[in-house]
Design an enzyme around this catalytic site. Structure first.
Site, PDB file in Angstrom:
ATOM      1  N   GLU A  39      39.137  50.167  36.548  1.00 29.44           N
ATOM      2  CA  GLU A  39      39.198  48.849  37.175  1.00 29.44           C
ATOM      3  C   GLU A  39      40.529  48.613  37.905  1.00 29.44           C
ATOM      4  O   GLU A  39      41.601  48.725  37.309  1.00 29.44           O
ATOM      5  CB  GLU A  39      38.976  47.770  36.095  1.00 29.44           C
ATOM      6  CG  GLU A  39      39.068  46.338  36.597  1.00 29.44           C
ATOM      7  CD  GLU A  39      38.082  46.008  37.704  1.00 29.44           C
ATOM      8  OE1 GLU A  39      36.904  46.387  37.589  1.00 29.44           O
ATOM      9  OE2 GLU A  39      38.494  45.375  38.698  1.00 29.44           O
ATOM     10  N   THR A  81      33.252  46.125  42.079  1.00 26.00           N
ATOM     11  CA  THR A  81      32.906  47.288  41.262  1.00 26.00           C
ATOM     12  C   THR A  81      31.512  47.808  41.602  1.00 26.00           C
ATOM     13  O   THR A  81      31.299  49.022  41.712  1.00 26.00           O
ATOM     14  CB  THR A  81      32.932  46.962  39.755  1.00 26.00           C
ATOM     15  OG1 THR A  81      34.142  46.293  39.441  1.00 26.00           O
ATOM     16  CG2 THR A  81      32.839  48.225  38.910  1.00 26.00           C
ATOM     17  N   HIS A 196      41.733  43.894  35.058  1.00 21.03           N
ATOM     18  CA  HIS A 196      41.012  43.052  36.014  1.00 21.03           C
ATOM     19  C   HIS A 196      41.825  41.789  36.255  1.00 21.03           C
ATOM     20  O   HIS A 196      42.422  41.248  35.325  1.00 21.03           O
ATOM     21  CB  HIS A 196      39.623  42.701  35.454  1.00 21.03           C
ATOM     22  CG  HIS A 196      38.689  42.112  36.468  1.00 21.03           C
ATOM     23  ND1 HIS A 196      38.864  40.859  37.003  1.00 21.03           N
ATOM     24  CD2 HIS A 196      37.573  42.616  37.054  1.00 21.03           C
ATOM     25  CE1 HIS A 196      37.899  40.616  37.864  1.00 21.03           C
ATOM     26  NE2 HIS A 196      37.102  41.666  37.921  1.00 21.03           N
ATOM     27  N   ASP A 255      38.291  51.792  41.311  1.00 22.86           N
ATOM     28  CA  ASP A 255      37.090  51.221  41.958  1.00 22.86           C
ATOM     29  C   ASP A 255      37.398  50.494  43.270  1.00 22.86           C
ATOM     30  O   ASP A 255      36.644  50.558  44.222  1.00 22.86           O
ATOM     31  CB  ASP A 255      36.279  50.351  40.985  1.00 22.86           C
ATOM     32  CG  ASP A 255      37.021  49.131  40.455  1.00 22.86           C
ATOM     33  OD1 ASP A 255      38.248  48.996  40.662  1.00 22.86           O
ATOM     34  OD2 ASP A 255      36.355  48.282  39.803  1.00 22.86           O
ATOM     35  N   HIS A 256      38.551  49.801  43.322  1.00 23.63           N
ATOM     36  CA  HIS A 256      38.909  49.010  44.515  1.00 23.63           C
ATOM     37  C   HIS A 256      40.307  48.461  44.293  1.00 23.63           C
ATOM     38  O   HIS A 256      40.888  48.650  43.221  1.00 23.63           O
ATOM     39  CB  HIS A 256      37.907  47.862  44.743  1.00 23.63           C
ATOM     40  CG  HIS A 256      37.662  47.033  43.513  1.00 23.63           C
ATOM     41  ND1 HIS A 256      38.604  46.184  42.992  1.00 23.63           N
ATOM     42  CD2 HIS A 256      36.605  46.976  42.664  1.00 23.63           C
ATOM     43  CE1 HIS A 256      38.130  45.615  41.900  1.00 23.63           C
ATOM     44  NE2 HIS A 256      36.920  46.098  41.660  1.00 23.63           N
TER      45      HIS A 256
HETATM   46  C1  GP9 Z   1      32.513  43.381  35.591  1.00 13.72           C
HETATM   47  C2  GP9 Z   1      33.425  44.428  36.111  1.00 13.72           C
HETATM   48  C3  GP9 Z   1      34.457  43.867  37.016  1.00 13.72           C
HETATM   49  O1  GP9 Z   1      31.410  43.874  34.930  1.00 13.72           O
HETATM   50  O2  GP9 Z   1      32.696  45.434  36.733  1.00 13.72           O
HETATM   51  O3  GP9 Z   1      33.877  43.355  38.131  1.00 13.72           O
HETATM   52  P1  GP9 Z   1      34.598  43.249  39.544  1.00 13.72           P
HETATM   53  O4  GP9 Z   1      35.001  41.808  39.674  1.00 13.72           O
HETATM   54  O5  GP9 Z   1      35.763  44.161  39.610  1.00 13.72           O
HETATM   55  O6  GP9 Z   1      33.522  43.617  40.478  1.00 13.72           O
HETATM   56 MN    MN Z   2      36.236  46.156  39.643  1.00 15.18          MN
END
Ligand code: GP9
Ligand code: MN
Length: 413
Positions: A39, A81, A196, A255-256
């Site tokens: 994340e 994500t 996150h 992921d980003h």
């Molecule tokens: C939530 C996690 C985080 O299940 O994948 O979400 P995001 O906000 O990064 O898409």
């Molecule tokens: Mn994410």
């Protein structure tokens, strides 16, 4: 009808099918593939420090015995994500608005878990959030995951939670029993959560101090990144102890971005730059991508690459012939690759140029070469113009596939 498809498939076959062999073909055949979706981990924290302390000591060391891609870009948009998951599973682009996981969850795809299933793998996702978040339960079902261990599979309480939920260390610990019970070979995707926004972490879990700037978000980012780094470190230990490590390859991917351009003033302070230019902003979209193969030394690979490339790359490692697949990405272990990485907003990176917001930059120096709006006179065009048109065409083709559900007309056999 599916007439549009002929033109699109011809493009995909021509542009992305790169012939060639690599020593790594089939290296992971019949091995487990453990995919860690990290994340909000961006590349700028790798081999970097905060207050004199390494931010990601484990990941930094892992570079020494992994294939590590240091010019690898995320290509996500509003689906965050879930967009990164879509890219990895399909080697198609997510949408410029909304989340394809919600809007086109029942399309026909030729997804990674489905292909793996046909090749004797079981597949699963482990993520301690509600199964319906990002419509995952529906999409996962459609694209062929055998098992989704969502929040209901975890013991979550006040002590082991922070921010969005179960802390990463507890998440990996509790996941071990599921992993050990899986039929092998398996493909398992783990999605971490602690790092996150807004990057909350209890003092007892913070091994390093926050940064000090006008951005609380950036400040808090570093201790939570470190926490995830430690969680991954512990997970590797547990894999070794369980015996699974030797029979697996481990893939790690950010992921980003976690830090948006809203925090550029603080970011420029951290990176010791006068300002974050539009060029810098694109370079900040790099996320780490590791392929760790036990017993392999690996190397750092600096070619431009992105999430779109993960699916053909994994299939290659697993020894699964995929010349009948349709992807917009290319296998990263071949010498050549397609000559650009497109971000979802139309910005792109080539060997020589970085293009964003109508500006064409020299990739090496970061200097502005020309601007497609202002500097280029009539009859002339930016050196980025030909590639810009190609990128627009590719994104449009991908959109046509998704919006028109065009793969339902295609026979992948
Ligand atoms: C939530 C996690 C985080 O299940 O994948 O979400 P995001 O906000 O990064 O898409
Ligand atoms: Mn994410």
């Amino acid at each position: 009808d599916g007439n549009e498809l002929a033109e699109i498939t011809e493009y995909m076959e021509e542009e992305t099918t790169i012939e060639g062999e690599s020593d790594l073909f089939g290296i992971a055949e019949d091995k487990n593939v453990i995919f860690l979706s990290l994340e909000s981990i961006q590349s700028f924290v790798i081999n970097n420090t905060v207050n004199g302390e390494e931010v990601t000591p484990f990941l930094n060391d892992l570079i020494d015995n992994s294939y590590y891609f240091d010019n690898f870009y995320h290509q996500t948009e509003q689906g965050k994500t879930s967009d990164s998951e879509f890219l990895v599973e399909n080697s198609l682009y997510p949408l410029s608005r909304g989340a394809v996981y919600f809007t086109h969850a029942s399309n026909d795809y030729n997804s990674l878990p489905e292909i793996l299933g046909e090749n004797g793998y079981t597949s699963s996702v482990l993520h301690a959030n509600n199964k319906s978040f990002w419509n995952r339960d529906v999409m996962y079902d459609n694209i062929g995951y055998d098992e989704f261990y969502d929040i209901a599979s975890y013991e979550v309480n006040d002590e082991n939670s922070v921010g969005w939920g179960l802390k990463d260390k507890d998440f990996f610990k509790q996941s071990m029993k599921y992993l050990q019970g899986m039929e092998q070979p398996f493909y398992s995707k783990f999605i971490t959560l602690t790092n996150h926004y807004p990057f909350d972490l209890g003092e007892e879990d913070a091994s390093i101090e926050p940064y000090n700037s006008n951005s609380k978000t950036l400040n808090q980012f570093f201790p939570t990144v470190r926490y995830t780094d430690e969680a991954v470190r512990d997970f590797f230990e547990d894999l070794k102890e369980s015996g699974l490590y030797e029979d697996s390859i481990i893939v790690l991917m950010g992921d980003h971005y976690g830090i948006s351009d809203f925090h550029n003033k603080a970011m420029s302070q951290y990176l010791d730059k006068d300002e974050i230019t539009d060029f810098d902003q694109i370079q900040l979209q790099r996320v780490p991508f590791f392929v760790h193969i036990p017993g392999h030394e690996g190397e750092t690979i600096s070619k431009i690459s992105g999430q779109i490339d993960v699916k053909p790359t994994l299939l290659h490692l697993m020894g699964i012939e995929s010349e009948n697949d349709l992807t917009f990405g290319t296998n990263l272990f071949l010498e050549e690759r397609k000559d650009f990485i497109a971000l979802r907003n139309g910005s792109f990176i080539t060997n020589d140029y970085v293009y964003t917001k109508n500006q064409c930059f020299d990739r090496e120096s970061g200097e502005l070469i020309d601007s497609t709006n202002e500097l280029v006179g009539e009859g002339e065009s930016s050196v980025c113009q030909p590639m810009k048109e190609k990128v627009e065409k590719e994104l449009d083709y991908s959109d046509q596939i998704v919006y028109g559900d065009l793969f339902r007309f295609y026979d992948f056999e």
